[in-house]
Write a protein that holds these residues in place. Structure first.
Motif, PDB file in Angstrom:
ATOM      1  N   PRO A  27       7.305  13.714  -4.348  1.00  0.00           N
ATOM      2  CA  PRO A  27       6.228  13.955  -3.382  1.00  0.00           C
ATOM      3  C   PRO A  27       6.793  14.689  -2.162  1.00  0.00           C
ATOM      4  CG  PRO A  27       7.005  11.705  -3.200  1.00  0.00           C
ATOM      5  CD  PRO A  27       7.722  12.311  -4.389  1.00  0.00           C
ATOM      6  N   LYS A  28       5.928  15.091  -1.251  1.00  0.00           N
ATOM      7  CA  LYS A  28       6.389  15.689  -0.004  1.00  0.00           C
ATOM      8  C   LYS A  28       7.137  14.635   0.804  1.00  0.00           C
ATOM      9  CE  LYS A  28       2.676  19.120   0.310  1.00  0.00           C
ATOM     10  NZ  LYS A  28       1.529  19.630   1.122  1.00  0.00           N
ATOM     11  N   LEU A  29       8.346  15.002   1.258  1.00  0.00           N
ATOM     12  CA  LEU A  29       9.227  14.038   1.913  1.00  0.00           C
ATOM     13  C   LEU A  29       9.383  14.366   3.391  1.00  0.00           C
ATOM     14  CD1 LEU A  29      12.077  13.932  -0.780  1.00  0.00           C
ATOM     15  CD2 LEU A  29      10.045  12.483  -0.636  1.00  0.00           C
ATOM     16  N   PRO A  30       9.592  13.345   4.230  1.00  0.00           N
ATOM     17  CA  PRO A  30       9.855  13.586   5.654  1.00  0.00           C
ATOM     18  C   PRO A  30      11.103  14.451   5.826  1.00  0.00           C
ATOM     19  CG  PRO A  30       9.388  11.263   5.257  1.00  0.00           C
ATOM     20  CD  PRO A  30       9.551  11.906   3.909  1.00  0.00           C
ATOM     21  N   VAL A  31      11.091  15.331   6.832  1.00  0.00           N
ATOM     22  CA  VAL A  31      12.193  16.261   7.014  1.00  0.00           C
ATOM     23  C   VAL A  31      12.516  16.415   8.499  1.00  0.00           C
ATOM     24  CG1 VAL A  31      10.724  18.305   7.191  1.00  0.00           C
ATOM     25  CG2 VAL A  31      13.064  18.552   6.333  1.00  0.00           C
ATOM     26  N   ALA A  32      13.772  16.717   8.777  1.00  0.00           N
ATOM     27  CA  ALA A  32      14.198  17.079  10.127  1.00  0.00           C
ATOM     28  C   ALA A  32      14.927  18.411  10.061  1.00  0.00           C
ATOM     29  CB  ALA A  32      15.121  16.011  10.712  1.00  0.00           C
ATOM     30  N   ILE A  33      14.469  19.343  10.872  1.00  0.00           N
ATOM     31  CA  ILE A  33      15.165  20.619  11.033  1.00  0.00           C
ATOM     32  C   ILE A  33      15.899  20.541  12.358  1.00  0.00           C
ATOM     33  CG2 ILE A  33      14.910  23.111  11.269  1.00  0.00           C
ATOM     34  CD1 ILE A  33      12.335  22.891   9.620  1.00  0.00           C
ATOM     35  N   PRO A  50      25.992  25.011  12.334  1.00  0.00           N
ATOM     36  CA  PRO A  50      25.057  25.967  11.734  1.00  0.00           C
ATOM     37  C   PRO A  50      23.612  25.506  11.706  1.00  0.00           C
ATOM     38  CG  PRO A  50      26.212  24.772  10.030  1.00  0.00           C
ATOM     39  CD  PRO A  50      26.802  24.313  11.331  1.00  0.00           C
ATOM     40  N   GLY A  51      23.357  24.239  12.071  1.00  0.00           N
ATOM     41  CA  GLY A  51      22.003  23.707  11.924  1.00  0.00           C
ATOM     42  C   GLY A  51      21.718  23.354  10.487  1.00  0.00           C
ATOM     43  N   GLY A  52      20.535  22.822  10.237  1.00  0.00           N
ATOM     44  CA  GLY A  52      20.206  22.447   8.878  1.00  0.00           C
ATOM     45  C   GLY A  52      18.848  21.813   8.744  1.00  0.00           C
ATOM     46  N   LYS A  53      18.549  21.432   7.527  1.00  0.00           N
ATOM     47  CA  LYS A  53      17.250  20.848   7.174  1.00  0.00           C
ATOM     48  C   LYS A  53      17.529  19.724   6.185  1.00  0.00           C
ATOM     49  CE  LYS A  53      12.758  22.341   5.296  1.00  0.00           C
ATOM     50  NZ  LYS A  53      12.005  23.511   4.776  1.00  0.00           N
ATOM     51  N   ARG A  54      17.180  18.497   6.544  1.00  0.00           N
ATOM     52  CA  ARG A  54      17.519  17.347   5.717  1.00  0.00           C
ATOM     53  C   ARG A  54      16.361  16.360   5.592  1.00  0.00           C
ATOM     54  NH1 ARG A  54      23.740  15.710   7.597  1.00  0.00           N
ATOM     55  NH2 ARG A  54      24.683  17.742   7.063  1.00  0.00           N
ATOM     56  N   ILE A  55      16.343  15.640   4.483  1.00  0.00           N
ATOM     57  CA  ILE A  55      15.407  14.525   4.313  1.00  0.00           C
ATOM     58  C   ILE A  55      15.780  13.448   5.327  1.00  0.00           C
ATOM     59  CG2 ILE A  55      14.591  12.725   2.741  1.00  0.00           C
ATOM     60  CD1 ILE A  55      15.452  14.586   0.420  1.00  0.00           C
ATOM     61  N   THR A  56      14.783  12.941   6.033  1.00  0.00           N
ATOM     62  CA  THR A  56      15.033  11.889   7.016  1.00  0.00           C
ATOM     63  C   THR A  56      14.691  10.526   6.427  1.00  0.00           C
ATOM     64  OG1 THR A  56      12.814  12.079   7.959  1.00  0.00           O
ATOM     65  CG2 THR A  56      14.523  13.440   8.920  1.00  0.00           C
ATOM     66  N   THR A 115      19.556  12.232   6.506  1.00  0.00           N
ATOM     67  CA  THR A 115      19.834  12.070   7.928  1.00  0.00           C
ATOM     68  C   THR A 115      18.972  10.977   8.544  1.00  0.00           C
ATOM     69  OG1 THR A 115      19.925  13.188  10.088  1.00  0.00           O
ATOM     70  CG2 THR A 115      18.160  13.846   8.601  1.00  0.00           C
ATOM     71  N   GLY A 116      19.498  10.374   9.606  1.00  0.00           N
ATOM     72  CA  GLY A 116      18.742   9.376  10.352  1.00  0.00           C
ATOM     73  C   GLY A 116      17.950   9.973  11.501  1.00  0.00           C
ATOM     74  N   LEU A 117      18.053  11.287  11.719  1.00  0.00           N
ATOM     75  CA  LEU A 117      17.274  11.939  12.771  1.00  0.00           C
ATOM     76  C   LEU A 117      15.783  11.666  12.591  1.00  0.00           C
ATOM     77  CD1 LEU A 117      19.047  15.413  12.969  1.00  0.00           C
ATOM     78  CD2 LEU A 117      18.817  13.797  14.877  1.00  0.00           C
ATOM     79  N   ASP A 118      15.068  11.596  13.692  1.00  0.00           N
ATOM     80  CA  ASP A 118      13.618  11.429  13.604  1.00  0.00           C
ATOM     81  C   ASP A 118      13.014  12.582  12.815  1.00  0.00           C
ATOM     82  OD1 ASP A 118      11.099  10.354  14.055  1.00  0.00           O
ATOM     83  OD2 ASP A 118      10.846  11.356  15.987  1.00  0.00           O
ATOM     84  N   ALA A 119      12.019  12.253  12.010  1.00  0.00           N
ATOM     85  CA  ALA A 119      11.340  13.286  11.231  1.00  0.00           C
ATOM     86  C   ALA A 119      10.565  14.231  12.147  1.00  0.00           C
ATOM     87  CB  ALA A 119      10.395  12.637  10.225  1.00  0.00           C
ATOM     88  N   ASP A 120      10.429  15.468  11.715  1.00  0.00           N
ATOM     89  CA  ASP A 120       9.627  16.437  12.462  1.00  0.00           C
ATOM     90  C   ASP A 120       8.183  15.955  12.551  1.00  0.00           C
ATOM     91  OD1 ASP A 120      11.876  17.978  12.642  1.00  0.00           O
ATOM     92  OD2 ASP A 120      11.245  19.458  11.138  1.00  0.00           O
ATOM     93  N   VAL A 149      15.863   1.823  -2.194  1.00  0.00           N
ATOM     94  CA  VAL A 149      15.960   1.746  -0.732  1.00  0.00           C
ATOM     95  C   VAL A 149      14.585   2.039  -0.135  1.00  0.00           C
ATOM     96  CG1 VAL A 149      16.967   2.783   1.339  1.00  0.00           C
ATOM     97  CG2 VAL A 149      18.395   2.420  -0.699  1.00  0.00           C
ATOM     98  N   SER A 150      14.091   1.122   0.679  1.00  0.00           N
ATOM     99  CA  SER A 150      12.810   1.373   1.362  1.00  0.00           C
ATOM    100  C   SER A 150      13.082   1.896   2.765  1.00  0.00           C
ATOM    101  CB  SER A 150      11.953   0.109   1.415  1.00  0.00           C
ATOM    102  OG  SER A 150      12.568  -0.923   2.157  1.00  0.00           O
ATOM    103  N   ASP A 151      12.098   2.631   3.287  1.00  0.00           N
ATOM    104  CA  ASP A 151      12.324   3.375   4.524  1.00  0.00           C
ATOM    105  C   ASP A 151      11.129   3.233   5.470  1.00  0.00           C
ATOM    106  OD1 ASP A 151      12.339   6.375   5.916  1.00  0.00           O
ATOM    107  OD2 ASP A 151      10.651   6.124   4.563  1.00  0.00           O
ATOM    108  N   GLU A 152      11.365   3.563   6.736  1.00  0.00           N
ATOM    109  CA  GLU A 152      10.314   3.434   7.744  1.00  0.00           C
ATOM    110  C   GLU A 152       9.622   4.744   8.071  1.00  0.00           C
ATOM    111  OE1 GLU A 152      10.395  -0.250  10.226  1.00  0.00           O
ATOM    112  OE2 GLU A 152      12.064   0.887  11.070  1.00  0.00           O
ATOM    113  N   TYR A 153      10.278   5.885   7.888  1.00  0.00           N
ATOM    114  CA  TYR A 153       9.648   7.145   8.255  1.00  0.00           C
ATOM    115  C   TYR A 153       8.458   7.469   7.361  1.00  0.00           C
ATOM    116  CZ  TYR A 153      13.533   8.394  11.396  1.00  0.00           C
ATOM    117  OH  TYR A 153      14.463   8.427  12.419  1.00  0.00           O
ATOM    118  N   GLY A 154       8.629   7.357   6.042  1.00  0.00           N
ATOM    119  CA  GLY A 154       7.599   7.784   5.094  1.00  0.00           C
ATOM    120  C   GLY A 154       6.265   7.094   5.262  1.00  0.00           C
TER     121      GLY A 154
END
Length: 520
Positions: free
Chosen positions: A171-177, A188-194, A155-160, A210-215
């Protein structure tokens, strides 16, 4: 007969001119090239603008979603690049959008990569008085959606602001609930890697880096979009608030715009929306390079013009386990934003030239189609060189969570030498742009260049020949800005509040590189 004779004579004259100068005259001028620079002994030439094209702002992919943001990064499939007998070219371009439409908040947009067919019909006779129309055709073919290791969509949602998600071997990955459908509707809602995807590399086996900005992380996906691997950078890069890891980029969701992150800025690690923007690979596929968009927080990152020292990572990926090898500093250019202020031209992409030299796309912000100013002041494909005396800064101290190679005002620590930086190709030369009907500055029309140019890719002018002649492609990130937008499989409709429709623009430059330089 007279016409045939004149055409033959004209063709012969063009051949003589090209032989003498290495490139056809441009516009209404007779200089053999636009610009030339020598960087640590290697001379690079910007010969001419060779093409322009676009995909309309309201185009949609096979899932019914707006085909936007495709210039965040590109990868050209060199095995598919062909030159026809009539002088035209065909090929395949992979285009990476970032986190979706987010000018009014982030959304549950599933990250993806698009496959696009390209046809370039050179127009060497285009001039200012007789410009060519678009001569680069981009035809949408397919889309691959990205998922986590378990098949759950990313997901592109901002990470928690707190928390992460884990999988075996990762490793531990950014997530959005999120609640509902992640677009403000029922679900139903969800939990995804951002992921805020910004850099793209196409591997010979069909997989993608693919490189990312959140991590900020680097991910490897299969040819069908399944996450296979994740590279976590050193601790100095990992964002923290109140001494705790915090992947949020302070980018509230569209459906909860008043969500507050305290503090808004991270205190160490990557600054908000300033992650691993540049990604490139060596031609043999064994070495991966990733460059931060600007300085880390502890090294001047939150403040412009102090965020000029960006860190470059080098990884050996010749085996199944990436090995962190080296690290360098690239001091980004400054430009005068006004009579009294200077700003850093943050970088948006890098591209391999040699094991020590790289193209880097550095640019200003807030200028272009749909922006408050129509005139961009700095939009370049420059070159940097990491050979000696540039310092390999990789060390336990520099890479620790509180590690810093510069002061909070961007002054490098004693004993550290940044990469050599050489100005090269200016996107904003109107005498070139206007040969294809586009422009920098002036009217806010569809022919004004977009603000965000964020990708670089090269293919040979003469495939199979090592003559140093290359086309340099660059696509813009239009931020999905349209008045006819769709996401979530076409169910979520939007109109950007700006009122603008920004096409996905593409430019093609013709350059010449010295012998021994083999762009990836």
């Amino acid at each position: 007969m007279i016409l045939s004779t004149n055409l033959a004579v004209f063709a012969a004259l063009l051949s003589v001119v090209k032989s003498a100068y290495g490139v056809l005259p441009r516009g209404n001028v007779s200089e053999p090239y636009v610009n030339q620079t020598t960087c640590n002994g290697n001379t690079y030439t910007y010969q001419q603008l060779a093409g322009y094209g676009f995909i309309p702002s309201n185009a949609r992919d096979k899932f019914g979603d707006t085909l936007g943001g495709i210039g965040s990064s590109i990868a050209l499939d060199k095995t598919a690049w062909k030159k026809g007998k009539n002088g035209s070219y065909t090929g395949i371009l992979w285009a990476l959008p970032d986190r979706g439409w987010n000018t009014e908040g982030t959304l549950n947009f599933q990250n993806r990569v698009h496959k696009i067919a390209i046809t370039l019909n050179p127009q060497p006779n285009a001039t200012l008085s007789s410009p060519s129309g678009p001569n680069l055709q981009l035809t949408y073919l397919d889309t691959i959606l990205f998922t986590g290791p378990d098949g759950t969509p990313t997901t592109g949602l901002d990470a928690d602001v707190r928390g992460s998600i884990t999988y075996p071997g990762f490793p531990k990955l950014p997530v959005a609930i999120y609640k509902g459908d992640g677009f403000g509707g029922a679900g139903p809602g969800g939990k995804r890697i951002t992921i805020d995807s910004e850099g793209l590399v196409l591997n010979s086996d069909g997989t993608f880096w693919v490189s990312d900005e959140y991590g900020p992380y680097i991910y490897r996906f299969s040819a069908t979009g399944l996450m296979l691997q994740a590279i976590r950078p050193p601790q100095a890069y990992i964002p923290r608030r109140n001494n705790t890891i915090s992947f949020s980029a302070d980018s509230p969701p569209f459906y909860n715009p008043n969500k507050t992150i305290i503090p808004a800025d991270t205190t160490t690690g990557r600054d908000n929306n300033q992650g691993l923007e540049g990604l490139t690979i060596s031609p043999d596929g064994k070495t991966l390079f990733a460059l931060m968009q600007s300085a880390l927080d502890q090294e001047g990152g939150p403040n412009n013009p102090y965020r000029l020292n960006a860190r470059l990572l080098e990884y050996d990926i010749s085996t199944s386990t990436p090995l962190y090898k080296k690290e360098y500093i690239v001091t980004l250019p400054l430009y005068a934003s006004s009579k009294t202020k200077t700003k850093v031209a943050a970088q948006s992409e890098i591209h391999f030239l040699t094991p020590t030299q790289f193209l880097v796309l550095a640019r200003d912000s807030g200028a272009g189609h749909g922006q408050s100013s129509s005139t961009s002041l700095y939009r370049h494909a420059d070159i940097f060189d990491i050979s000696a005396p540039a310092t390999d800064i990789k060390s336990p101290a520099n890479d620790a969570a509180n590690g810093s190679i510069a002061s909070s005002t961007g002054v490098l620590n004693p004993g550290i030498t940044a990469a050599l930086y050489c100005s090269f190709l200016d996107f904003n030369v109107n005498s070139e742009l206007e040969r294809f009907g586009v422009h920098n500055g002036g009217a806010q029309d569809q022919f004004l260049l977009n603000e965000k140019w964020e990708s670089l890719g090269t293919v040979a002018v003469n495939p199979g020949k090592e003559d140093g002649e290359y086309f340099l492609f660059s696509l813009s990130d239009n931020d999905f800005i349209t008045q006819d937008g769709f996401l979530e499989g076409g169910k979520f409709m939007y109109q950007d509040a700006s009122g603008y429709n920004l096409d996905n623009q593409a430019l093609v430059f013709q350059i010449k590189v010295p012998s021994g330089v083999t762009p990836s």
